[in-house]
Design a protein around this motif. Structure first.
Motif, short mmCIF file in Angstrom:
data_model
loop_
_atom_site.label_atom_id
_atom_site.label_comp_id
_atom_site.label_asym_id
_atom_site.label_seq_id
_atom_site.Cartn_x
_atom_site.Cartn_y
_atom_site.Cartn_z
N VAL A 124 0.85 -1.18 0.00
CA VAL A 124 0.00 0.00 0.00
C VAL A 124 0.89 1.24 0.00
O VAL A 124 1.67 1.45 0.93
N ARG A 125 0.79 2.05 -1.04
CA ARG A 125 1.57 3.29 -1.11
C ARG A 125 1.03 4.29 -0.09
O ARG A 125 -0.18 4.50 0.02
N THR A 126 1.93 4.96 0.64
CA THR A 126 1.51 5.82 1.75
C THR A 126 1.83 7.30 1.56
O THR A 126 1.64 8.10 2.47
N GLU A 127 2.30 7.70 0.37
CA GLU A 127 2.64 9.09 0.17
C GLU A 127 1.40 9.98 0.20
O GLU A 127 0.27 9.53 0.02
N HIS A 128 1.63 11.28 0.42
CA HIS A 128 0.55 12.26 0.34
C HIS A 128 -0.15 12.13 -1.01
O HIS A 128 0.48 11.77 -2.02
N GLU A 129 -1.43 12.41 -1.03
CA GLU A 129 -2.22 12.24 -2.25
C GLU A 129 -1.60 12.93 -3.46
O GLU A 129 -1.69 12.44 -4.59
N GLN A 130 -0.95 14.07 -3.22
CA GLN A 130 -0.34 14.80 -4.33
C GLN A 130 0.89 14.09 -4.89
O GLN A 130 1.35 14.44 -5.99
N ARG A 131 1.41 13.12 -4.18
CA ARG A 131 2.60 12.39 -4.62
C ARG A 131 2.28 11.01 -5.20
O ARG A 131 3.17 10.35 -5.73
N LEU A 132 1.06 10.58 -5.10
CA LEU A 132 0.73 9.21 -5.48
C LEU A 132 0.83 8.96 -6.98
O LEU A 132 0.87 7.80 -7.41
N ASP A 133 0.87 10.02 -7.78
CA ASP A 133 1.01 9.82 -9.22
C ASP A 133 2.46 9.82 -9.67
O ASP A 133 2.76 9.68 -10.86
N TYR A 169 6.42 13.32 6.76
CA TYR A 169 4.96 13.17 6.70
C TYR A 169 4.45 12.98 5.28
O TYR A 169 3.53 12.20 5.04
N SER A 170 5.04 13.68 4.31
CA SER A 170 4.55 13.56 2.94
C SER A 170 4.76 12.16 2.37
O SER A 170 4.06 11.75 1.44
N PHE A 171 5.68 11.40 2.94
CA PHE A 171 5.88 10.01 2.53
C PHE A 171 5.05 9.03 3.35
O PHE A 171 4.74 7.94 2.86
N HIS A 172 4.69 9.38 4.58
CA HIS A 172 4.14 8.38 5.50
C HIS A 172 2.74 8.71 6.03
O HIS A 172 2.24 8.01 6.91
N THR A 211 9.80 13.65 15.08
CA THR A 211 9.13 14.88 15.49
C THR A 211 8.61 15.68 14.30
O THR A 211 7.55 16.31 14.39
N HIS A 212 9.34 15.68 13.18
CA HIS A 212 8.83 16.36 12.00
C HIS A 212 7.56 15.66 11.50
O HIS A 212 6.60 16.32 11.08
N LEU A 213 7.55 14.34 11.52
CA LEU A 213 6.37 13.58 11.14
C LEU A 213 5.18 13.98 12.02
O LEU A 213 4.08 14.26 11.52
N PHE A 214 5.41 14.03 13.33
CA PHE A 214 4.36 14.39 14.28
C PHE A 214 3.89 15.83 14.06
O PHE A 214 2.69 16.11 14.08
N SER A 215 4.83 16.73 13.86
CA SER A 215 4.49 18.14 13.73
C SER A 215 3.55 18.39 12.55
O SER A 215 2.58 19.15 12.66
N GLU A 216 3.84 17.75 11.42
CA GLU A 216 2.96 17.94 10.26
C GLU A 216 1.64 17.21 10.43
O GLU A 216 0.59 17.70 10.01
N TRP A 217 1.68 16.03 11.04
CA TRP A 217 0.43 15.33 11.35
C TRP A 217 -0.45 16.17 12.27
O TRP A 217 -1.69 16.19 12.14
N ALA A 218 0.17 16.92 13.18
CA ALA A 218 -0.57 17.68 14.20
C ALA A 218 -1.26 18.92 13.65
O ALA A 218 -2.10 19.51 14.35
N GLU A 219 -0.93 19.33 12.42
CA GLU A 219 -1.59 20.51 11.86
C GLU A 219 -3.09 20.24 11.75
O GLU A 219 -3.53 19.28 11.13
N GLY A 220 -3.88 21.12 12.37
CA GLY A 220 -5.32 20.92 12.41
C GLY A 220 -5.78 20.00 13.52
O GLY A 220 -6.98 19.73 13.65
#
Length: 439
Positions: free
Chosen positions: A36-45, A82-85, A107-116
Motif C-alpha cells: 500500500v503506497r503511503t505518500e501524500h495524495e499529491q505524490r501518489l502519481d 509526513y509527505s511520505f508516511h 518529530t517532524h512527522l508528528f508536527s505535520e500530522w498535528a496541523e489541524g
C-alpha cells in the motif's frame, strides 16, 4: 503468510527501495505480499519503484480493507517525513501492526500530522513528556530550536511505537524509548540495502581501482546543516595536502542560498568543490562508483540506520561517519569515526590519512564491503519479520486485554501510577512469556 506493507514507493524514497528488497525476499521464501503506497495524495502519481506484487494507494479504502482482512500481518514502514508516511499513519491508527522504525526521532512527522489537530497533539505531548513541554513545543520558532527541543526532549518515538503491536528497528541506540512505549515484541535487525552496478568485494580485491589525479570525496543527500558539509570543506581547506589532492562532490538537493554559501566558503579556502545537485538513481550510482571516500557525517544523528552509509560500504568505499548513534555501532575497522565535539580537527587528520595512503584506504573499503554484504541482507530481514509476525500475533490478545484494563481504570478516574502497583504489575507477570524479546 500474507503480508500487507504500508510504505512510500516513490523512486526518490530510500525506504521504498528497502521495501522492494524485503518484498522480493518474502516472496522468494513463499509468502505473498500486497504493498500500500503511503505518500501524500499529491505524490501518489509519481513513478514508483518496480515491485513484482500488487500495489495500491492508501486512499483506495475498499481495496486496502480487503487486503487487511485477508492478511496475516500488517507491516508499517515509518520514517520522519509526513509527505511520505501520512497514509501509513492513517491506517496504523485503526489497524495496528508491526512498525519498522527507520528514524528514532519522528518529530517532524508528528508536527505535520498535528496541523489541524492541536488539542489532540497537545494531549499526546503532555501524556508522554509533561504539560510544560506540550506548551513549549509550539513556541519553537526556528529550525535550530525545533531540532534541539526534538532531540533532547520530545523525539516522539513513544507516540509511534505506542500504536504498534511490535517494533523492528535497525540499531540499538534508541530502543530504550521503544521499549517504554510498545509492550509487544521488539527486534533489532540490520537494514537491508543494495548497491546496483557496484563492483563486488571479490572483484575489488582482485583488481583495485585505478589511480586518479585527485581523490574524490562524496556526500549524498539533501544538503542541510545535519550533513556537516561546511565542516568537510573547512577540514579540506585547513590542509595543504588535501587542498592539492582532493575533489569534494555534493550529490543531492541543495537550496540556492546554501549553494552560494558553500561555494563561497570553498573558494575562500581553496577547496575544489563540485555541486551536482539532485540526481536520479543512475547518476547517483555513477557518483558512488566514481568516489573514493563516502563522507556520511550526520549531527545530530537521528536515524535508526543510514541507507547512504550502508550503500557506501556496499560500493566498496572508504566511509567516514560521526561517532554517534547507529554509526557508533559500525565496526571500527570498517569505517573511520569522527567525534562531533572535535569534528574539523579529527576530520582533517582522517582525510589526510585516507587520501595520503591509497593502500590503507582501499584495505578499509574492502573490509567494510565484505562485512556489509554479509550484514545488510534482505533474506535475513524477511526471516526475522516472518518470525516477529508470529510472535506479534500471539501477543495481540494480551496487549488488547491490558489496553482494556487501562481504559477501564482511566474511566474510573484512577491514576496511571496505579498500573505500576504491585497488585497490578504482579498479576500481569502471568503474561510475561508473550512480551518483549531482548533487544
Amino acid at each position: 503468510m500474507k503480508f500487507v506493507f504500508f510504505s512510500p514507493m516513490a523512486t526518490n524514497s530510500a525506504i521504498g527501495r528497502v521495501t522492494v528488497l524485503i518484498v522480493r525476499a518474502l516472496m522468494a521464501q513463499g509468502d505473498s505480499v500486497v504493498v500500500v503506497r503511503t505518500e501524500h495524495e499529491q505524490r501518489l502519481d509519481k513513478p514508483a519503484h518496480a515491485c513484482d506484487t500488487e500495489l495500491i494507494d492508501w486512499t483506495q479504502t475498499v481495496a486496502v480493507e480487503a487486503a487487511i482482512s485477508s492478511a496475516d500481518a500488517l507491516i508499517y514502514q515509518i520514517g520522519n517525513n509526513y509527505s511520505f508516511h501520512c497514509g501509513g499513519l492513517h491506517w496504523l491508527a485503526t489497524h495496528p501492526g508491526i512498525v519498522c522504525l527507520h528514524d528514532f526521532m519522528v518529530t517532524h512527522l508528528f508536527s505535520e500530522w498535528a496541523e489541524g489537530r492541536r488539542a489532540e497533539a497537545e494531549a499526546i505531548l503532555a501524556d508522554w513528556y509533561g504539560e510544560e513541554l506540550a506548551e513549549a513545543f509550539y513556541k519553537a520558532n526556528t529550525a535550530e530550536s525545533f531540532i534541539e527541543m526534538a532531540t533532547q526532549s520530545c523525539p516522539m518515538t513513544e507516540w509511534i511505537c505506542s500504536m504498534a503491536l511490535a517494533v523492528v528497528s535497525h540499531s540499538h541506540w534508541g530502543m530504550a524509548r521503544v521499549a517504554q512505549s510498545c509492550a509487544g515484541p521488539l527486534r533489532v535487525v540490520p537494514l537491508p540495502y543494495d548497491a546496483p552496478s557496484c563492483t563486488s568485494a571479490m572483484s575489488l580485491a582482485a583488481s583495485p581501482p585505478p589511480q586518479k589525479s585527485r581523490v574524490s570525496i562524496l556526500t549524498v543527500g539533501h544538503v542541510n546543516p545535519n550533513k556537516r558539509v561546511d565542516s568537510v570543506i573547512r577540514a579540506i581547506g585547513s590542509s595543504a595536502l588535501l587542498r592539492d589532492t582532493v575533489s569534494y562532490r555534493l550529490c543531492g538537493l541543495i537550496g540556492p542560498q546554501v549553494e552560494q554559501s558553500l561555494s563561497r566558503l570553498a573558494r575562500d579556502l581553496g577547496v575544489h568543490l563540485v555541486i551536482s545537485g539532485e540526481a536520479d538513481d543512475v547518476a547517483l550510482q555513477q557518483a558512488m562508483n566514481e568516489a573514493d571516500i563516502a563522507c556520511c557525517l550526520r549531527w545530530p544523528s537521528l536515524e535508526a540506520a543510514s541507507a547512504t552509509t550502508i550503500e557506501g560500504l556496499l560500493y566498496g568505499k572508504a566511509v567516514i561517519v560521526m561517532d554517534a548513534a547507529f554509526y557508533s555501532e559500525l565496526p571500527d575497522d570498517c569505517v573511520r569515526k569522527i567525534s562531533p565535539f572535535n569534528e574539523v580537527a579529527e576530520l582533517t587528520e582522517v582525510l589526510e590519512e585516507l587520501c595520503g595512503n591509497a593502500a590503507t584506504r582501499q584495505a578499509m573499503a574492502h573490509r567494510g564491503q565484505v562485512w556489509a554484504e554479509r550484514t545488510f541482507s534482505a533474506p535475513n530481514y524477511a526471516r526475522e519479520l516472518a518470525n516477529l509476525s508470529v510472535n506479534a500475533a500471539a501477543a495481540q490478545p494480551v496487549l488488547s486485554m491490558v489496553g482494556t484494563l487501562v481504559s477501564t481504570l482511566h474511566r474510573w478516574g484512577a491514576s496511571p501510577a496505579l498500573m505500576m502497583s504491585d497488585e497490578i504489575a504482579d498479576a500481569l507477570q502471568l503474561f510475561q512469556g508473550h512480551g518483549q524479546a531482548a533487544v
